[in-house]
Design an enzyme around this catalytic site. Structure first.
Site, PDB file in Angstrom:
ATOM      1  N   GLU A   1     -18.457   5.244  -0.210  1.00  0.00           N
ATOM      2  CA  GLU A   1     -17.502   4.543   0.668  1.00  0.00           C
ATOM      3  C   GLU A   1     -18.395   3.695   1.605  1.00  0.00           C
ATOM      4  O   GLU A   1     -18.137   2.660   2.040  1.00  0.00           O
ATOM      5  CB  GLU A   1     -16.603   5.424   1.404  1.00  0.00           C
ATOM      6  CG  GLU A   1     -15.534   5.895   0.381  1.00  0.00           C
ATOM      7  CD  GLU A   1     -14.594   4.932  -0.032  1.00  0.00           C
ATOM      8  OE1 GLU A   1     -14.499   3.773   0.446  1.00  0.00           O
ATOM      9  OE2 GLU A   1     -14.202   5.383  -1.302  1.00  0.00           O
TER      10      GLU A   1
ATOM     11  N   TYR B   1     -10.691   3.383   7.974  1.00  0.00           N
ATOM     12  CA  TYR B   1     -10.505   3.356   6.502  1.00  0.00           C
ATOM     13  C   TYR B   1     -11.227   4.511   5.867  1.00  0.00           C
ATOM     14  O   TYR B   1     -10.983   5.373   5.082  1.00  0.00           O
ATOM     15  CB  TYR B   1     -10.933   2.120   5.933  1.00  0.00           C
ATOM     16  CG  TYR B   1     -11.188   2.119   4.486  1.00  0.00           C
ATOM     17  CD1 TYR B   1      -9.945   2.379   3.553  1.00  0.00           C
ATOM     18  CD2 TYR B   1     -12.457   2.413   3.930  1.00  0.00           C
ATOM     19  CE1 TYR B   1     -10.385   2.336   2.087  1.00  0.00           C
ATOM     20  CE2 TYR B   1     -12.665   2.406   2.616  1.00  0.00           C
ATOM     21  CZ  TYR B   1     -11.670   2.618   1.702  1.00  0.00           C
ATOM     22  OH  TYR B   1     -11.886   2.489   0.401  1.00  0.00           O
TER      23      TYR B   1
ATOM     24  N   ASP C   1      -7.622  -0.310   1.328  1.00  0.00           N
ATOM     25  CA  ASP C   1      -8.719  -1.291   1.575  1.00  0.00           C
ATOM     26  C   ASP C   1      -8.156  -2.699   0.727  1.00  0.00           C
ATOM     27  O   ASP C   1      -6.744  -2.916   0.863  1.00  0.00           O
ATOM     28  CB  ASP C   1      -9.812  -0.920   0.408  1.00  0.00           C
ATOM     29  CG  ASP C   1      -9.409  -0.831  -1.083  1.00  0.00           C
ATOM     30  OD1 ASP C   1      -8.067  -1.192  -1.228  1.00  0.00           O
ATOM     31  OD2 ASP C   1     -10.243  -0.606  -1.812  1.00  0.00           O
TER      32      ASP C   1
ATOM     33  N   CYS D   1       0.410  -8.534 -14.987  1.00  0.00           N
ATOM     34  CA  CYS D   1       1.676  -7.745 -14.554  1.00  0.00           C
ATOM     35  C   CYS D   1       2.204  -6.970 -15.904  1.00  0.00           C
ATOM     36  O   CYS D   1       2.949  -5.979 -16.013  1.00  0.00           O
ATOM     37  CB  CYS D   1       2.678  -8.496 -14.260  1.00  0.00           C
ATOM     38  SG  CYS D   1       2.068  -9.256 -12.600  1.00  0.00           S
TER      39      CYS D   1
ATOM     40  N   CYS E   1       8.045  -4.035  -8.562  1.00  0.00           N
ATOM     41  CA  CYS E   1       7.459  -5.115  -7.797  1.00  0.00           C
ATOM     42  C   CYS E   1       8.264  -6.262  -7.547  1.00  0.00           C
ATOM     43  O   CYS E   1       8.806  -6.991  -8.337  1.00  0.00           O
ATOM     44  CB  CYS E   1       6.206  -5.413  -8.729  1.00  0.00           C
ATOM     45  SG  CYS E   1       5.213  -6.708  -7.983  1.00  0.00           S
TER      46      CYS E   1
END
Length: 349
Positions: free
Chosen positions: A45, A128, A146, A205, A214
């Site tokens: 990270e 974060y 993020d 998609c 969505c």
């Protein structure tokens, strides 16, 4: 949208499509009881902040081979760690990496704390990163947001507020989706979805597990999100670097101040990055102007005029002199290595 359905659909997709990453425990292994190593989660990270997965993989493998545990890293020499970090950029991360490792060694007996509050109190660990470690390493239901997650959430809810203003709202929306079950896998699934399907341009998609949920997809304008404020143009700064060798063939370097850009790294003596006109050289030598190198930092462009001398005399006592056997150009930060590459042919013997 039923928020529980989002987590279920995403986790089902992740079980079959999770990326294989050197710091990750696969969903199958996690289900079998193999727990992530918080040291490797933390290391990845920190390295991934403002850096791509592709760029980080080799560094991560090298660091964890050289220093397999957080105590090994804490015991390492600063210069060695900074040298291995060279080229990855954002060098304050490397300094904080060492500070954090030593706090864990000295205050936590080499064992990572498990709560987000304790993690966030560590050097270099912000909101974060603390959420990511708590979630991925310890399977706590923390919300990890993020850039990839911001993009996914902005499309799911069709958020019209532009970034960075929308960050708070996007985090609140993401919190409504975070499940109590398998939160670590869910956090990684959201990141993978944004990295591989819900991409910035031309999102796939047709293969997305969240298509029916969505709002932007239903409106047909998914590529418009997330909205962003126009970026301000980056200013250009100027500076001078002096790449020199003594008559004995030693390279004349300096260790940069701990604070500021490239803090704690080795580099060439030079000016502040504000000067366009050549100042007096920092010490005597038959200096030659070799031209310019250019480098872009987060907030500005740099034009660095490079001067070279093969007969440096009386370098300051604060200089670091290194013979060929001890000098590794790869230990230099990228902009300093660019200066060396320009000067190399005129100075190497």
């Amino acid at each position: 949208m039923k928020h529980g359905d989002v987590a279920t659909a995403l986790l089902d997709w992740y079980d079959g499509h999770a990326r294989e990453l050197p710091w990750r425990v696969s969903p199958a292994d996690r289900a079998a009881g193999i727990e992530p190593d918080p040291y490797r989660v933390w290391m990845s990270e920190i390295m991934l902040q403002q850096t791509t997965v592709a760029a980080v993989k080799a560094y991560f493998l090298r660091f964890t081979t050289l220093w397999p545990t957080v105590v090994d890293l804490a015991d390492a020499e600063d210069e060695r760690v900074m040298g291995e970090w060279a080229g990855l950029g954002y060098y304050a991360r490397a300094r904080n990496l060492l500070k954090c490792a030593r706090v864990i060694r000295d205050e936590f007996n080499g064992i990572f704390p498990r709560t987000r509050a304790q993690l966030q109190a560590l050097p270099g660990v912000g909101p974060y990163t603390s959420a990511a470690i708590a979630s991925i390493a310890f399977d706590r239901p923390e919300t990890v947001v993020d850039g990839n997650v911001e993009r996914v959430v902005s499309r799911l809810f069709r958020v019209e507020t532009p970034l960075p203003t929308a960050k708070g709202a996007l985090t609140e929306l993401a919190e409504t989706l975070t499940p109590q079950s398998r939160p670590g896998d869910y956090a990684q699934a959201m990141m993978d979805l944004g990295a591989t399907i819900c991409t910035p341009k031309s999102p796939a998609c047709g293969t997305c597990p969240l298509t029916v949920d969505c709002a932007a997809r239903r409106a047909g304008d998914q590529s418009r999100f997330p909205l962003k404020m126009p970026k301000k143009p980056k200013p250009t700064r100027h500076g001078h670097a002096y790449v020199g060798r003594t008559a004995a063939g030693e390279w004349v370097l300096e260790k940069r101040p701990e604070k500021g850009l490239l803090g704690g790294m080795m580099g060439w003596p030079g000016t502040e990055w504000q000067e366009a006109h050549p100042p007096e050289p920092p010490f005597p030598g038959n200096w030659q102007d070799l031209g310019e190198v250019r480098h872009t930092f987060t907030h500005f462009h740099l034009i660095l005029t490079v001067h070279a001398s093969s007969h440096v005399t009386n370098p300051p006592k604060t200089s670091v002199l290194k013979g060929n056997n001890a000098f590794q150009p790869s230990d230099l930060p990228t902009v300093m290595r660019k200066a060396f590459d320009l000067a190399r042919s005129s100075l190497e013997t």
